[in-house]
Design a protein around this motif. Sequence first.
Motif, PDB file in Angstrom:
ATOM      1  N   ARG A 169      33.108  50.808  44.376  1.00 27.02           N
ATOM      2  CA  ARG A 169      33.033  51.994  43.512  1.00 27.02           C
ATOM      3  C   ARG A 169      34.065  51.865  42.388  1.00 27.02           C
ATOM      4  NH1 ARG A 169      30.507  56.641  43.852  1.00 27.02           N
ATOM      5  NH2 ARG A 169      29.925  56.402  46.025  1.00 27.02           N
ATOM      6  N   VAL A 170      33.638  52.194  41.176  1.00 26.59           N
ATOM      7  CA  VAL A 170      34.506  52.118  39.996  1.00 26.59           C
ATOM      8  C   VAL A 170      35.657  53.105  40.133  1.00 26.59           C
ATOM      9  CG1 VAL A 170      34.609  52.643  37.527  1.00 26.59           C
ATOM     10  CG2 VAL A 170      32.709  51.325  38.440  1.00 26.59           C
ATOM     11  N   HIS A 171      36.837  52.683  39.707  1.00 27.65           N
ATOM     12  CA  HIS A 171      38.003  53.569  39.631  1.00 27.65           C
ATOM     13  C   HIS A 171      38.215  53.865  38.148  1.00 27.65           C
ATOM     14  CE1 HIS A 171      39.892  52.211  43.698  1.00 27.65           C
ATOM     15  NE2 HIS A 171      38.582  52.288  43.754  1.00 27.65           N
ATOM     16  N   PRO A 172      37.861  55.057  37.678  1.00 30.67           N
ATOM     17  CA  PRO A 172      37.982  55.370  36.250  1.00 30.67           C
ATOM     18  C   PRO A 172      39.402  55.091  35.722  1.00 30.67           C
ATOM     19  CG  PRO A 172      36.792  57.104  37.376  1.00 30.67           C
ATOM     20  CD  PRO A 172      37.343  56.196  38.440  1.00 30.67           C
ATOM     21  N   GLY A 173      39.464  54.432  34.576  1.00 28.98           N
ATOM     22  CA  GLY A 173      40.746  54.104  33.961  1.00 28.98           C
ATOM     23  C   GLY A 173      41.362  52.818  34.468  1.00 28.98           C
ATOM     24  N   TYR A 174      40.687  52.132  35.398  1.00 30.81           N
ATOM     25  CA  TYR A 174      41.201  50.891  35.961  1.00 30.81           C
ATOM     26  C   TYR A 174      40.208  49.765  35.741  1.00 30.81           C
ATOM     27  CZ  TYR A 174      44.744  53.600  38.384  1.00 30.81           C
ATOM     28  OH  TYR A 174      45.794  54.420  38.676  1.00 30.81           O
ATOM     29  N   ARG A 175      40.717  48.547  35.772  1.00 31.02           N
ATOM     30  CA  ARG A 175      39.878  47.357  35.652  1.00 31.02           C
ATOM     31  C   ARG A 175      40.066  46.522  36.911  1.00 31.02           C
ATOM     32  NH1 ARG A 175      40.451  41.995  32.258  1.00 31.02           N
ATOM     33  NH2 ARG A 175      42.573  42.213  32.996  1.00 31.02           N
ATOM     34  N   TYR A 176      38.970  46.056  37.484  1.00 34.75           N
ATOM     35  CA  TYR A 176      39.058  45.260  38.711  1.00 34.75           C
ATOM     36  C   TYR A 176      39.375  43.808  38.387  1.00 34.75           C
ATOM     37  CZ  TYR A 176      38.071  43.062  43.127  1.00 34.75           C
ATOM     38  OH  TYR A 176      38.202  42.332  44.267  1.00 34.75           O
ATOM     39  N   ARG A 177      40.346  43.239  39.090  1.00 34.49           N
ATOM     40  CA  ARG A 177      40.689  41.814  38.980  1.00 34.49           C
ATOM     41  C   ARG A 177      40.298  41.158  40.301  1.00 34.49           C
ATOM     42  NH1 ARG A 177      44.379  39.488  35.427  1.00 34.49           N
ATOM     43  NH2 ARG A 177      44.575  40.824  33.620  1.00 34.49           N
ATOM     44  N   PRO A 178      39.403  40.175  40.244  1.00 31.96           N
ATOM     45  CA  PRO A 178      38.925  39.535  41.478  1.00 31.96           C
ATOM     46  C   PRO A 178      40.019  38.758  42.213  1.00 31.96           C
ATOM     47  CG  PRO A 178      37.575  38.918  39.579  1.00 31.96           C
ATOM     48  CD  PRO A 178      38.751  39.673  39.061  1.00 31.96           C
ATOM     49  N   ALA A 179      39.792  38.533  43.490  1.00 29.74           N
ATOM     50  CA  ALA A 179      40.698  37.715  44.307  1.00 29.74           C
ATOM     51  C   ALA A 179      40.739  36.307  43.722  1.00 29.74           C
ATOM     52  CB  ALA A 179      40.200  37.679  45.749  1.00 29.74           C
ATOM     53  N   ARG A 180      41.883  35.635  43.883  1.00 30.51           N
ATOM     54  CA  ARG A 180      42.016  34.279  43.337  1.00 30.51           C
ATOM     55  C   ARG A 180      43.093  33.507  44.073  1.00 30.51           C
ATOM     56  NH1 ARG A 180      46.461  34.526  39.634  1.00 30.51           N
ATOM     57  NH2 ARG A 180      47.107  36.677  39.400  1.00 30.51           N
ATOM     58  N   PHE A 213      47.284  32.925  47.870  1.00 29.00           N
ATOM     59  CA  PHE A 213      46.145  33.816  47.674  1.00 29.00           C
ATOM     60  C   PHE A 213      46.607  35.142  47.082  1.00 29.00           C
ATOM     61  CE2 PHE A 213      42.030  35.429  48.212  1.00 29.00           C
ATOM     62  CZ  PHE A 213      42.107  36.700  48.735  1.00 29.00           C
ATOM     63  N   HIS A 214      45.913  35.590  46.043  1.00 25.91           N
ATOM     64  CA  HIS A 214      46.152  36.893  45.435  1.00 25.91           C
ATOM     65  C   HIS A 214      44.891  37.730  45.649  1.00 25.91           C
ATOM     66  CE1 HIS A 214      49.825  35.747  43.161  1.00 25.91           C
ATOM     67  NE2 HIS A 214      49.303  34.558  43.320  1.00 25.91           N
ATOM     68  N   PRO A 215      44.960  38.787  46.453  1.00 22.88           N
ATOM     69  CA  PRO A 215      43.758  39.585  46.710  1.00 22.88           C
ATOM     70  C   PRO A 215      43.283  40.316  45.465  1.00 22.88           C
ATOM     71  CG  PRO A 215      45.691  40.635  47.648  1.00 22.88           C
ATOM     72  CD  PRO A 215      46.142  39.292  47.114  1.00 22.88           C
ATOM     73  N   GLY A 216      42.010  40.719  45.466  1.00 17.08           N
ATOM     74  CA  GLY A 216      41.471  41.507  44.373  1.00 17.08           C
ATOM     75  C   GLY A 216      42.233  42.817  44.254  1.00 17.08           C
ATOM     76  N   ARG A 217      42.314  43.335  43.035  1.00 14.93           N
ATOM     77  CA  ARG A 217      43.079  44.564  42.823  1.00 14.93           C
ATOM     78  C   ARG A 217      42.585  45.309  41.591  1.00 14.93           C
ATOM     79  NH1 ARG A 217      47.896  41.060  40.582  1.00 14.93           N
ATOM     80  NH2 ARG A 217      47.650  41.514  38.368  1.00 14.93           N
ATOM     81  N   TRP A 218      43.008  46.548  41.494  1.00 15.46           N
ATOM     82  CA  TRP A 218      42.687  47.391  40.342  1.00 15.46           C
ATOM     83  C   TRP A 218      43.923  47.492  39.465  1.00 15.46           C
ATOM     84  CZ3 TRP A 218      37.855  48.931  39.423  1.00 15.46           C
ATOM     85  CH2 TRP A 218      36.950  48.897  40.486  1.00 15.46           C
ATOM     86  N   GLN A 275      38.796  32.544  51.875  1.00 13.21           N
ATOM     87  CA  GLN A 275      39.966  33.098  52.543  1.00 13.21           C
ATOM     88  C   GLN A 275      40.438  32.087  53.574  1.00 13.21           C
ATOM     89  OE1 GLN A 275      39.210  36.658  54.866  1.00 13.21           O
ATOM     90  NE2 GLN A 275      41.227  37.421  54.347  1.00 13.21           N
ATOM     91  N   TRP A 276      41.735  31.862  53.668  1.00 18.26           N
ATOM     92  CA  TRP A 276      42.284  30.902  54.623  1.00 18.26           C
ATOM     93  C   TRP A 276      42.293  31.500  56.018  1.00 18.26           C
ATOM     94  CZ3 TRP A 276      42.967  26.024  55.191  1.00 18.26           C
ATOM     95  CH2 TRP A 276      43.802  25.535  56.179  1.00 18.26           C
ATOM     96  N   ASN A 277      41.791  30.738  56.995  1.00 14.28           N
ATOM     97  CA  ASN A 277      41.812  31.149  58.387  1.00 14.28           C
ATOM     98  C   ASN A 277      42.790  30.228  59.119  1.00 14.28           C
ATOM     99  OD1 ASN A 277      41.234  31.129  61.235  1.00 14.28           O
ATOM    100  ND2 ASN A 277      39.453  32.378  60.746  1.00 14.28           N
ATOM    101  N   PRO A 278      43.985  30.710  59.451  1.00 16.89           N
ATOM    102  CA  PRO A 278      44.988  29.841  60.082  1.00 16.89           C
ATOM    103  C   PRO A 278      44.578  29.352  61.471  1.00 16.89           C
ATOM    104  CG  PRO A 278      45.770  32.111  60.011  1.00 16.89           C
ATOM    105  CD  PRO A 278      44.475  32.061  59.242  1.00 16.89           C
ATOM    106  N   GLY A 279      43.777  30.133  62.191  1.00 10.73           N
ATOM    107  CA  GLY A 279      43.332  29.712  63.519  1.00 10.73           C
ATOM    108  C   GLY A 279      42.401  28.511  63.481  1.00 10.73           C
ATOM    109  N   TRP A 280      41.585  28.443  62.442  1.00 12.82           N
ATOM    110  CA  TRP A 280      40.629  27.335  62.310  1.00 12.82           C
ATOM    111  C   TRP A 280      41.161  26.242  61.393  1.00 12.82           C
ATOM    112  CZ3 TRP A 280      35.868  30.880  61.164  1.00 12.82           C
ATOM    113  CH2 TRP A 280      35.506  31.536  62.343  1.00 12.82           C
TER     114      TRP A 280
END
Length: 111
Positions: free
Chosen positions: A82-93, A104-109, A65-70
């Motif tokens: 926790r699993v969300h039934p009917g959804y697939r998790y996509r990791p941050a990238r 940056f694209h955060p992780g999402r369902w 994760q980018w830290n603009p202060g540093w």
Amino acid sequence: MMMRFPRKFALIAGLAFAFGGTVYALPAAAQVSVGIGINVAPPAPRFERMPPPRRGYVWAPGYWQWNPGWHRHVWVAGRWMRVHPGYRYRPARWVRGPRGHWHFHPGRWDR
């Protein structure tokens, strides 16, 4: 002391992200990159030994994760979600844009 502060920040940032919850409530179209692009490429992902599987949970791998202060990237450790039934998790990238900036694209369902 200098090495502990980034680790502490990564832990706090990871917890804030994990418990924020608003990212997962947004539709996929609204989950674009966060903030403006940066010119600094993220480092290679760190190796994390994934813990044994947990029923009803999915492993969200760690990410930089980018830290603009540093003016640098900090590591956010992987975690169980926790699993969300009917959804697939996509990791941050991180994605490099057409002008060479990194976004940056955060992780999402996704459905």
